[in-house]
Scaffold this active site. Structure first.
Site, PDB file in Angstrom:
ATOM      1  N   THR A  75      35.752  23.550 129.059  1.00  0.00           N
ATOM      2  CA  THR A  75      36.512  24.165 127.958  1.00  0.00           C
ATOM      3  C   THR A  75      35.737  23.906 126.670  1.00  0.00           C
ATOM      4  O   THR A  75      36.186  23.150 125.810  1.00  0.00           O
ATOM      5  CB  THR A  75      37.932  23.575 127.858  1.00  0.00           C
ATOM      6  OG1 THR A  75      37.836  22.127 127.864  1.00  0.00           O
ATOM      7  CG2 THR A  75      38.811  24.014 128.999  1.00  0.00           C
ATOM      8  N   PRO A  76      34.555  24.519 126.527  1.00  0.00           N
ATOM      9  CA  PRO A  76      33.732  24.228 125.353  1.00  0.00           C
ATOM     10  C   PRO A  76      34.347  24.777 124.063  1.00  0.00           C
ATOM     11  O   PRO A  76      35.279  25.586 124.127  1.00  0.00           O
ATOM     12  CB  PRO A  76      32.421  24.967 125.658  1.00  0.00           C
ATOM     13  CG  PRO A  76      32.795  26.052 126.598  1.00  0.00           C
ATOM     14  CD  PRO A  76      33.982  25.569 127.376  1.00  0.00           C
ATOM     15  N   THR A 115      40.312  19.096 130.022  1.00  0.00           N
ATOM     16  CA  THR A 115      40.985  18.758 128.763  1.00  0.00           C
ATOM     17  C   THR A 115      41.332  20.053 128.049  1.00  0.00           C
ATOM     18  O   THR A 115      40.472  20.906 127.840  1.00  0.00           O
ATOM     19  CB  THR A 115      40.062  17.920 127.881  1.00  0.00           C
ATOM     20  OG1 THR A 115      39.681  16.780 128.616  1.00  0.00           O
ATOM     21  CG2 THR A 115      40.757  17.502 126.607  1.00  0.00           C
ATOM     22  N   ALA A 211      40.674  11.180 120.326  1.00  0.00           N
ATOM     23  CA  ALA A 211      40.584  11.139 118.864  1.00  0.00           C
ATOM     24  C   ALA A 211      40.654   9.684 118.365  1.00  0.00           C
ATOM     25  O   ALA A 211      39.890   9.276 117.486  1.00  0.00           O
ATOM     26  CB  ALA A 211      41.703  11.976 118.246  1.00  0.00           C
ATOM     27  N   CYS A 262      32.943  15.314 124.843  1.00  0.00           N
ATOM     28  CA  CYS A 262      34.397  15.273 124.646  1.00  0.00           C
ATOM     29  C   CYS A 262      34.877  15.002 123.231  1.00  0.00           C
ATOM     30  O   CYS A 262      35.697  15.741 122.695  1.00  0.00           O
ATOM     31  CB  CYS A 262      34.985  14.215 125.561  1.00  0.00           C
ATOM     32  SG  CYS A 262      34.498  14.466 127.256  1.00  0.00           S
ATOM     33  N   PHE A 263      34.376  13.929 122.622  1.00  0.00           N
ATOM     34  CA  PHE A 263      34.998  13.480 121.375  1.00  0.00           C
ATOM     35  C   PHE A 263      35.016  14.559 120.294  1.00  0.00           C
ATOM     36  O   PHE A 263      36.059  14.871 119.724  1.00  0.00           O
ATOM     37  CB  PHE A 263      34.290  12.226 120.845  1.00  0.00           C
ATOM     38  CG  PHE A 263      34.634  10.969 121.602  1.00  0.00           C
ATOM     39  CD1 PHE A 263      35.614  10.979 122.577  1.00  0.00           C
ATOM     40  CD2 PHE A 263      33.986   9.773 121.339  1.00  0.00           C
ATOM     41  CE1 PHE A 263      35.940   9.832 123.286  1.00  0.00           C
ATOM     42  CE2 PHE A 263      34.297   8.607 122.027  1.00  0.00           C
ATOM     43  CZ  PHE A 263      35.274   8.647 123.004  1.00  0.00           C
ATOM     44  N   ARG A 332      24.658  16.024 126.318  1.00  0.00           N
ATOM     45  CA  ARG A 332      25.487  16.877 125.475  1.00  0.00           C
ATOM     46  C   ARG A 332      25.933  16.121 124.214  1.00  0.00           C
ATOM     47  O   ARG A 332      26.446  15.023 124.298  1.00  0.00           O
ATOM     48  CB  ARG A 332      26.708  17.380 126.260  1.00  0.00           C
ATOM     49  CG  ARG A 332      26.324  18.451 127.274  1.00  0.00           C
ATOM     50  CD  ARG A 332      27.498  18.849 128.126  1.00  0.00           C
ATOM     51  NE  ARG A 332      27.924  17.768 128.999  1.00  0.00           N
ATOM     52  CZ  ARG A 332      28.998  17.832 129.782  1.00  0.00           C
ATOM     53  NH1 ARG A 332      29.746  18.904 129.785  1.00  0.00           N
ATOM     54  NH2 ARG A 332      29.310  16.811 130.546  1.00  0.00           N
TER      55      ARG A 332
HETATM   56  C1  UGA Z   1      35.143   9.596 126.658  1.00  0.00           C
HETATM   57  C2  UGA Z   1      36.355   8.673 126.776  1.00  0.00           C
HETATM   58  O1  UGA Z   1      35.962   7.313 126.612  1.00  0.00           O
HETATM   59  C3  UGA Z   1      37.021   8.831 128.145  1.00  0.00           C
HETATM   60  O2  UGA Z   1      38.212   8.045 128.193  1.00  0.00           O
HETATM   61  C4  UGA Z   1      37.369  10.294 128.367  1.00  0.00           C
HETATM   62  O3  UGA Z   1      37.940  10.504 129.643  1.00  0.00           O
HETATM   63  C5  UGA Z   1      36.111  11.137 128.245  1.00  0.00           C
HETATM   64  O4  UGA Z   1      35.537  10.954 126.932  1.00  0.00           O
HETATM   65  C6  UGA Z   1      36.491  12.577 128.438  1.00  0.00           C
HETATM   66  O5  UGA Z   1      37.313  13.108 127.675  1.00  0.00           O
HETATM   67  O6  UGA Z   1      36.020  13.185 129.413  1.00  0.00           O
HETATM   68  P1  UGA Z   1      32.599   9.506 127.486  1.00  0.00           P
HETATM   69  O7  UGA Z   1      32.403  10.564 126.452  1.00  0.00           O
HETATM   70  O8  UGA Z   1      32.102   9.724 128.854  1.00  0.00           O
HETATM   71  O9  UGA Z   1      34.178   9.183 127.616  1.00  0.00           O
HETATM   72  O10 UGA Z   1      31.915   8.152 126.984  1.00  0.00           O
HETATM   73  P2  UGA Z   1      32.331   6.974 125.971  1.00  0.00           P
HETATM   74  O11 UGA Z   1      32.061   5.687 126.628  1.00  0.00           O
HETATM   75  O12 UGA Z   1      33.676   7.174 125.419  1.00  0.00           O
HETATM   76  O13 UGA Z   1      31.250   7.124 124.798  1.00  0.00           O
HETATM   77  C7  UGA Z   1      31.287   8.228 123.899  1.00  0.00           C
HETATM   78  C8  UGA Z   1      30.275   7.999 122.797  1.00  0.00           C
HETATM   79  O14 UGA Z   1      30.684   6.938 121.942  1.00  0.00           O
HETATM   80  C9  UGA Z   1      28.880   7.601 123.303  1.00  0.00           C
HETATM   81  O15 UGA Z   1      27.890   8.259 122.535  1.00  0.00           O
HETATM   82  C10 UGA Z   1      28.835   6.109 123.074  1.00  0.00           C
HETATM   83  O16 UGA Z   1      27.541   5.598 122.915  1.00  0.00           O
HETATM   84  C11 UGA Z   1      29.636   5.991 121.790  1.00  0.00           C
HETATM   85  N1  UGA Z   1      30.225   4.648 121.595  1.00  0.00           N
HETATM   86  C12 UGA Z   1      31.124   4.157 122.466  1.00  0.00           C
HETATM   87  C13 UGA Z   1      29.833   3.903 120.486  1.00  0.00           C
HETATM   88  O17 UGA Z   1      28.992   4.335 119.659  1.00  0.00           O
HETATM   89  N2  UGA Z   1      30.396   2.674 120.314  1.00  0.00           N
HETATM   90  C14 UGA Z   1      31.323   2.163 121.170  1.00  0.00           C
HETATM   91  O18 UGA Z   1      31.797   1.021 120.924  1.00  0.00           O
HETATM   92  C15 UGA Z   1      31.683   2.915 122.270  1.00  0.00           C
END
Ligand code: UGA
Length: 454
Positions: A75-76, A115, A211, A262-263, A332
């Site tokens: 779902t981009p 999502t 979020a 995702c984020f 991504r």
């Molecule tokens: C995120 C959520 O953590 C999951 O719960 C969710 O299911 C997923 O998105 C989704 O919607 O599919 P993900 O994107 O795989 O998971 O990875 P994360 O571990 O959340 O990291 C996201 C980004 O934040 C990465 O670039 C990571 O390096 C960064 N990050 C994470 C930080 O810069 N600092 C932190 O303390 C943690």
């Protein structure tokens, strides 16, 4: 689906996709060819594939025999039309719902795993219900029920997250369907971890969870710059605030900004929904989380240029890590993309090393057409990039090393050896706080570490 297959040997799981090439890779006897690098996934696929886990492109047949269908498509963010740049593109969800309505037989439970924006279930339901009406003459049994069951796993740790989730969220209103889905999870997860809500609460909770997580990262990143300015250390600050149970210690690592599929997408979606309902203050509050993330990204490339005497034209810089986080080959929205683009546009040559990301993946985002479109005024860019095979190749003759992904391999680098390969005065920019700053300095290398003031 692989984990469900592993935990529920009595279920037959059929994963279908339109993309033949991908399906062929999921079926490849050589498990190193699986299209996703995820620690532990290959072992599960090996155990279950051909037994109760099957990959195919036969969508019609597999929909018709399914009791439960998980919609797990992309779902981009929309790139054109209404809501472009913010709203989620639901064309694949729409297409899935139509295919399900066409081919399903008997009672079918449809589970939203992707999502989605709040109230998407309503759209899915409408498409299915229309079909229900249309087909009622031929198939009196046909009946759909829609559930929302968002996924909270994080890449690189997916198997563990699936085996030991904090919670399972099921949204819906049909008790029988909810209990059928719950029964799957009860094979390995205790009942007290299963939260049941209505559809909209479930859909919204997924967006809000992401979020909030992203907001923590932007919060800590904003403070990292203040630490650098004042002489504090973000690692100490994270530790000090994280011991407060109300704040918690997780997700407080300052870095180059969050990436991943995702984020950003989910927050943009949230702001779009808020604006739609006229909640503009709420929308701009969440937009700031993205703004700070972009700013953190940009300030790192600017800082590299500034420390290298204001110019990097003709210089060589080693980039360690291209994935958006460690233990994945996913690039991504990786912060590495923008950082590299900015540095290349400043005229330097990058030597990029990542243990799992391929040349083709990098080429897709840093190829000439991409760089030129990043800045339409620049038709010919002076800088360039190459894909290094090892950290040493990347460092050889470089003026600086920039650590962008926190791969374990980068935590214990042979700095004595690297110091000799770098051009002097040499720099290390550690955007992930993985190095031993004092030791690296003792090798005659200048160090900048995110959130470390001097
Ligand atoms: C995120 C959520 O953590 C999951 O719960 C969710 O299911 C997923 O998105 C989704 O919607 O599919 P993900 O994107 O795989 O998971 O990875 P994360 O571990 O959340 O990291 C996201 C980004 O934040 C990465 O670039 C990571 O390096 C960064 N990050 C994470 C930080 O810069 N600092 C932190 O303390 C943690």
């Amino acid at each position: 689906m692989a984990v469900i297959a592993d935990k529920c040997p009595n279920l037959q799981i059929n994963v279908v996709d339109l993309n033949q090439k991908r399906v062929a890779l999921w079926n490849d006897p050589d498990l190193s060819k699986l299209p996703i690098y995820e620690p532990g996934l290959d072992e599960i696929v090996e155990r279950c594939r051909g037994k109760n886990l099957h990959f195919s492109t036969d969508i019609e047949k597999n929909i018709s025999i399914a009791d439960m269908i998980f919609i797990s498509v992309n779902t981009p963010t929309k790139t054109r039309g209404i809501g472009a740049g913010k709203a989620s593109d639901l064309k694949w969800i729409d297409a899935c719902a139509r295919q399900i309505s066409k081919f399903a037989k008997g009672k079918t439970i449809v589970v939203e795993k992707s999502t989605l924006p709040v109230k998407t279930a309503q759209t899915v339901k409408r498409i299915l219900d229309e079909a229900d009406g249309n087909n009622s003459k031929n198939d009196t049994q046909l009946k759909f029920s829609v559930l929302s069951n968002p996924e909270f796993l994080s890449e690189g740790n997916a198997i563990n997250d699936l085996l030991n989730p904090d919670r399972i969220l099921i949204g819906g209103d049909d008790e029988d369907s909810i209990s059928a889905l719950q029964d799957i999870y009860l094979n390995w997860i205790s009942k007290n971890k299963i939260i049941k809500t209505n559809l909209w609460s479930s859909e919204l909770s997924k967006l809000v969870a992401n979020a909030f997580l992203a907001q923590r990262i932007s919060s800590i990143n904003s403070i990292s710059s203040l630490c650098e300015a004042t002489g504090a250390d973000i690692k100490d600050v994270s530790c000090a605030i994280g011991t407060d149970k109300r704040i918690g210690k997780f997700f407080l690592n300052s870095g180059p900004g969050f990436g991943g599929s995702c984020f950003k997408k989910d927050i943009l979606n949230l702001t779009y929904i808020c604006d739609y309902y006229g909640l503009h203050e709420v929308s701009s509050y969440w937009q700031k989380v993205i703004d700070i993330n972009n700013w953190q990204n940009k300030r790192i490339s600017e800082l590299v240029v500034e420390k290298l005497f204001g110019t990097i034209t003709g210089k060589k810089i080693a980039i360690l890590g291209f994935a958006f986080k460690s233990n994945t080959n996913d690039i991504r929205e990786s912060p590495a993309i923008n950082i590299c683009k900015e540095l290349i546009l400043e005229g330097c040559t990058l030597s990029i090393y990542d243990p799992k990301v391929s040349f083709e993946q990098i080429e897709e985002v840093l190829g000439p057409s991409n760089l030129n479109s990043a800045n339409s005024e620049i038709s010919l860019y002076e800088g360039n990039w190459e894909n290094a095979k090892t950290v040493f190749d990347a460092a050889n003759g470089s003026d600086a090393i920039v650590i962008v992904t926190e791969w374990d391999e980068f935590k214990n680098l042979e700095w004595q050896k690297l110091a000799k390969l770098l051009r002097k005065p040499s720099w290390v920019f550690d955007t992930r706080s993985v190095i031993d700053v004092e030791f690296v300095k003792s090798q005659g290398i200048n160090v900048w570490r995110v959130g470390l003031g001097s």
